[in-house]
Design a protein around this motif. Structure first.
Motif, mmCIF file in Angstrom:
data_model
loop_
_atom_site.group_PDB
_atom_site.id
_atom_site.type_symbol
_atom_site.label_atom_id
_atom_site.label_comp_id
_atom_site.label_asym_id
_atom_site.label_seq_id
_atom_site.Cartn_x
_atom_site.Cartn_y
_atom_site.Cartn_z
ATOM 1 N N ALA A 128 0.836 -1.210 0.000
ATOM 2 C CA ALA A 128 0.000 0.000 0.000
ATOM 3 C C ALA A 128 0.867 1.254 0.000
ATOM 4 O O ALA A 128 0.593 2.217 -0.726
ATOM 5 C CB ALA A 128 -0.936 -0.003 1.209
ATOM 6 N N ILE A 129 1.910 1.228 0.807
ATOM 7 C CA ILE A 129 2.816 2.383 0.864
ATOM 8 C C ILE A 129 3.503 2.596 -0.485
ATOM 9 O O ILE A 129 3.537 3.705 -1.026
ATOM 10 C CB ILE A 129 3.862 2.190 1.986
ATOM 11 C CG1 ILE A 129 3.170 2.196 3.354
ATOM 12 C CG2 ILE A 129 4.951 3.261 1.920
ATOM 13 C CD1 ILE A 129 4.068 1.770 4.515
ATOM 14 N N ALA A 130 4.043 1.518 -1.023
ATOM 15 C CA ALA A 130 4.770 1.630 -2.301
ATOM 16 C C ALA A 130 3.848 2.101 -3.421
ATOM 17 O O ALA A 130 4.230 2.929 -4.253
ATOM 18 C CB ALA A 130 5.415 0.284 -2.653
ATOM 19 N N ARG A 131 2.624 1.602 -3.428
ATOM 20 C CA ARG A 131 1.677 2.031 -4.478
ATOM 21 C C ARG A 131 1.346 3.513 -4.359
ATOM 22 O O ARG A 131 1.240 4.214 -5.363
ATOM 23 C CB ARG A 131 0.380 1.217 -4.395
ATOM 24 C CG ARG A 131 0.477 -0.156 -5.027
ATOM 25 C CD ARG A 131 -0.911 -0.770 -5.227
ATOM 26 N NE ARG A 131 -1.695 -0.796 -3.997
ATOM 27 C CZ ARG A 131 -1.603 -1.740 -3.061
ATOM 28 N NH1 ARG A 131 -0.754 -2.747 -3.206
ATOM 29 N NH2 ARG A 131 -2.351 -1.684 -1.975
ATOM 30 N N ALA A 132 1.179 3.991 -3.126
ATOM 31 C CA ALA A 132 0.872 5.418 -2.941
ATOM 32 C C ALA A 132 2.026 6.284 -3.426
ATOM 33 O O ALA A 132 1.821 7.280 -4.125
ATOM 34 C CB ALA A 132 0.574 5.710 -1.473
ATOM 35 N N VAL A 133 3.245 5.887 -3.072
ATOM 36 C CA VAL A 133 4.427 6.646 -3.498
ATOM 37 C C VAL A 133 4.504 6.682 -5.021
ATOM 38 O O VAL A 133 4.693 7.737 -5.635
ATOM 39 C CB VAL A 133 5.707 6.025 -2.899
ATOM 40 C CG1 VAL A 133 6.953 6.677 -3.480
ATOM 41 C CG2 VAL A 133 5.691 6.154 -1.366
ATOM 42 N N PRO A 175 14.432 -0.089 5.066
ATOM 43 C CA PRO A 175 15.433 -0.938 5.703
ATOM 44 C C PRO A 175 15.818 -2.107 4.783
ATOM 45 O O PRO A 175 14.946 -2.730 4.166
ATOM 46 C CB PRO A 175 14.722 -1.440 6.963
ATOM 47 C CG PRO A 175 13.728 -0.352 7.281
ATOM 48 C CD PRO A 175 13.256 0.115 5.932
ATOM 49 N N ALA A 176 17.099 -2.364 4.700
ATOM 50 C CA ALA A 176 17.587 -3.475 3.874
ATOM 51 C C ALA A 176 16.922 -4.775 4.307
ATOM 52 O O ALA A 176 16.689 -5.004 5.497
ATOM 53 C CB ALA A 176 19.108 -3.584 4.014
ATOM 54 N N LEU A 177 16.590 -5.613 3.350
ATOM 55 C CA LEU A 177 16.037 -6.951 3.596
ATOM 56 C C LEU A 177 14.644 -6.926 4.225
ATOM 57 O O LEU A 177 14.188 -7.945 4.766
ATOM 58 C CB LEU A 177 16.978 -7.780 4.477
ATOM 59 C CG LEU A 177 18.370 -8.041 3.876
ATOM 60 C CD1 LEU A 177 19.235 -8.796 4.873
ATOM 61 C CD2 LEU A 177 18.254 -8.800 2.567
ATOM 62 N N SER A 178 13.932 -5.827 4.102
ATOM 63 C CA SER A 178 12.579 -5.745 4.673
ATOM 64 C C SER A 178 11.508 -5.984 3.610
ATOM 65 O O SER A 178 11.762 -5.869 2.412
ATOM 66 C CB SER A 178 12.364 -4.355 5.274
ATOM 67 O OG SER A 178 12.343 -3.373 4.238
ATOM 68 N N ALA A 179 10.302 -6.298 4.077
ATOM 69 C CA ALA A 179 9.162 -6.414 3.170
ATOM 70 C C ALA A 179 8.910 -5.098 2.446
ATOM 71 O O ALA A 179 8.459 -5.077 1.297
ATOM 72 C CB ALA A 179 7.913 -6.828 3.951
ATOM 73 N N LEU A 180 9.219 -4.000 3.102
ATOM 74 C CA LEU A 180 9.023 -2.689 2.480
ATOM 75 C C LEU A 180 9.970 -2.513 1.297
ATOM 76 O O LEU A 180 9.574 -2.014 0.235
ATOM 77 C CB LEU A 180 9.257 -1.581 3.510
ATOM 78 C CG LEU A 180 9.032 -0.151 3.029
ATOM 79 C CD1 LEU A 180 7.605 0.060 2.547
ATOM 80 C CD2 LEU A 180 9.360 0.855 4.133
ATOM 81 N N ALA A 218 10.809 -2.601 -4.736
ATOM 82 C CA ALA A 218 11.364 -3.241 -5.931
ATOM 83 C C ALA A 218 10.239 -3.750 -6.831
ATOM 84 O O ALA A 218 10.264 -3.580 -8.051
ATOM 85 C CB ALA A 218 12.296 -4.378 -5.519
ATOM 86 N N ARG A 219 9.244 -4.354 -6.208
ATOM 87 C CA ARG A 219 8.124 -4.921 -6.975
ATOM 88 C C ARG A 219 7.388 -3.840 -7.756
ATOM 89 O O ARG A 219 6.877 -4.082 -8.853
ATOM 90 C CB ARG A 219 7.166 -5.607 -6.013
ATOM 91 C CG ARG A 219 6.496 -6.829 -6.574
ATOM 92 C CD ARG A 219 5.876 -7.684 -5.464
ATOM 93 N NE ARG A 219 5.157 -6.900 -4.490
ATOM 94 C CZ ARG A 219 5.374 -6.931 -3.170
ATOM 95 N NH1 ARG A 219 6.287 -7.743 -2.671
ATOM 96 N NH2 ARG A 219 4.675 -6.179 -2.369
#
Lengths: 261, 261, 261, 261
Positions: A129-134, A146-151, A156-157
């Motif tokens: 949701a955050i990535a889509r808004a950005v 943060p490296a290696l996080s779901a965020l 990347a996705r």
């Protein structure tokens, strides 16, 4: 030529009559600022002043969106729908960009704050949701995660330029998550310890966990803290040491060439 | 060819679980929407939904900034500095533009709400602060201001495209100010009365005061209200009649040619 | 036997993650605390902690109600109806009394904060609304009001026990109002100056204005400030000197005998 | 003599300019009101008006505390410490009692709202924090809690008079929890269905689950809803039917004799 590296800090966390942190000192030490947007800290006036001070210092502007929780400083998880999260991020990102645009500049990155960040590091739906808004706001915005996080994965996705950060003063678990603050040794309080921690991770090319393991990952940025005189001293020590080996640069410079930094 | 005219309304004034107004009905009748930005009404989610609905209806997007006063619906004067006003306007304007940009659109006008508008119609300093904030964000933004107000003057002084509006349901004093709500006859409650009031002003080319005088002014837009079934009926009657003689168009169309409409 | 006198200070003005003032130091120096109630500062948690600390120090509890304006710290005038003011005072007074009762204590006085106080010192209607709300809650509550103010008059008119205070660090105009902060010399920054100012007023039995005039009034309490290390030092100096000549006591002690102190 | 029973409803959920529910209609049908305290709904003015209207209708006053979440109407879980919960409950309870006392009355019960209630029905720690806060304020206050919930247990554990309620329009799971709103049949939309549901539970002396099982429990109160015309009609039908067999009475009457009702 020195390789690029970035230092970032959470700034603009004063609110109304209340002061927090030594922003002016930190703006001399970091190259990118994560600026509170009014939901956990920072009001319209503080945001404007922080934007101006950051621009004057040549520091790049990032939105630091949060759950709406001023009294809890955005540190308490709030169960929201993905639709709400998207709307919250767009609101805060736009609000900060208002101040940026009024000074002829732009917000160039987004980094979620507090509980919103912690949840998004574990929860794919929230991270998405955050990535889509950005991305919806501007697909050129850098997601600082943060490296290696779901965020980071969500960034990347969504094909967002995604800058991976490590924390100078926090220990890591073997799954790449931060050691919870309650645990012994979760927070490094000493400048020398922080410095050694960061250098060990940069040397290893990955997170070094408190059990001695290495989790390989690119590292684009170091998050430093600025609340308290000791924190500023730590940031100063880090800056002094890292500036010898790296070209410390704002986040957009790291992605300017079009290649992953 | 019919001359251009615009109808505008205050929309997106729901908040959280509370509904206000019949936005979907009004979006069929007006060409420009003044959308609440979270300070007096409208939360991030309501703003997003209102932006989407307005775009779908071909209605242009305006920010409707207010004093920070949710409980008072922005209707209470708050003594602020010019610096605070500028910051409040930038924050709200940017926040709404966040939703607009996420849908590939832009906020194209700004109209202050409630007490902020009332004060800015009388107070040159306040009006100037608003106009400067709008201009700093984007000098192409249209300032929608009551005809013959200090706010309209400030827009002109800052070289902002300034659209002058009249109120369909409000009586005017001889100095061009709205008759205060407390006074007898201040608010026209009847569709036919409102219609006659608007037509008389359009015919006269100026405000017609409750004492029978005419204050000449260009008129670019008519403000209609949408709270209550009667209000929607009034808006519908106005729309039906005015559409016969005018090309009802979003605000940006009125300024598209580069000439004052 | 020494005559009674009271020192009061505004406490509990932290909010969430933000700290303000040195409450623990001040609680050793004053006998009555005006505790923020969440509208301009102080959240539910801060209020509870402040109440506990005050009780432990033997300091009497006062509600410090404000306009609802967290971001402006209650320092901006907000145009409200008398009905709103009454409701705001009852809400905040009750909310603080919630913490007091949970510790087996009671709020024993009320002192309005910031812009609400400033307005109530000049405006009889506003002052009356505050006094009526206090009386409606409990007619035994003490109203702590600036000497010679409209608020003090309203307290007397409603037959509330009314304690009259002077400010240790503020100059007075000839009409008994505080010299506006903008003016040269409005705020005394020095402990010795404050001490001399207070002693001169106690000796004169009235306000001594900056033009050298005396406005006679009883004086029951001295308001001291606690934000900043200098402020605490001033409070400490005042306390040391006044304790020699006066029995420094909580406000309820001054009214316990049933006579005006 | 008819046995006692109580009907309760959530009232005072308007906020500022926004209206919710038909409080005046509901005050003719219920004997106890759970009044919003400003954290999820209800502002100081709405609270005062609701208290006055309830007293006029002979309806007993209850505080309806919530997580601080106006925009989410208190329906979103917020991860708080027990200390925060206690402070939130005391603040809201006191704030409402401010209006009650100003009208010579008292809050006589407490019922948590929305997500705070849902969490407290499952979580012993949260339930305990609420019960402790209520008891600390006044050990004679009635805790109104869903039958067979962790909240009801906490009330009993703290020796609070604890009134057990069932929902007229909600289905139950076999563990006594409400069927989640997302599930088919979770909410009964029809007056006749609600009536049958309530009568079946009163006859069975326990919750009747949607799988046909009976979970024995005393039942002191029926919670009815008042938002929407249908809801009022359901409440009216329930009131008409139950008044034939029960003495419908305010909560304090049920506990007046000193015996569990």
């Amino acid at each position: 030529m020195k390789p690029h590296l970035n230092l970032n800090a959470d700034l603009g966390e004063s609110f109304g009559a209340w002061r927090m942190g030594d922003d002016l000192a930190m703006l001399q030490l970091v190259q990118s600022a994560n600026i509170a947007c009014g939901f956990h800290a920072g009001d319209a006036l503080v945001m404007r002043q922080t934007v101006k001070a950051a621009l004057q210092a040549g520091v790049s502007l990032g939105a630091h969106p949060s759950y709406p929780d001023l009294q809890g400083f955005g540190r308490r998880a709030l169960k929201c729908s993905a639709e709400e999260i998207e709307a919250f991020v767009l609101y805060q990102l736009g609000a900060l960009d208002g101040s940026a645009r009024a000074n002829g500049a732009r917000v160039t990155h987004v980094k979620p704050h507090g509980a919103l960040s912690n949840e998004a590091c574990r929860d794919q739906d929230l991270a998405g949701a955050i990535a889509r808004a950005v991305k919806a706001y501007d697909a050129r915005l850098i997601l600082l995660a943060p490296a290696l996080s779901a965020l980071a994965e969500a960034g990347a996705r969504e094909n967002l330029p995604t800058a991976l950060e490590i924390y100078a003063d926090r220990a890591y678990e073997d799954d790449g998550q931060l050691t919870p603050r309650g645990e012994e040794g979760a927070v490094l309080r000493d400048a020398q310890q922080s410095l050694a921690h960061v250098e060990s991770m940069l040397a290893a090319g990955g997170l070094t966990t408190r059990f001695g393991n290495i989790l390989p990952t690119p590292i684009h940025s170091i998050c430093v803290h600025g609340d308290g005189p000791e924190a500023v001293a730590t940031a100063r020590a880090l800056h002094a040491r890292l500036a010898q080996r790296f070209a410390l640069a704002p986040l957009p410079s790291l992605f300017a060439s079009g290649e992953t930094p």
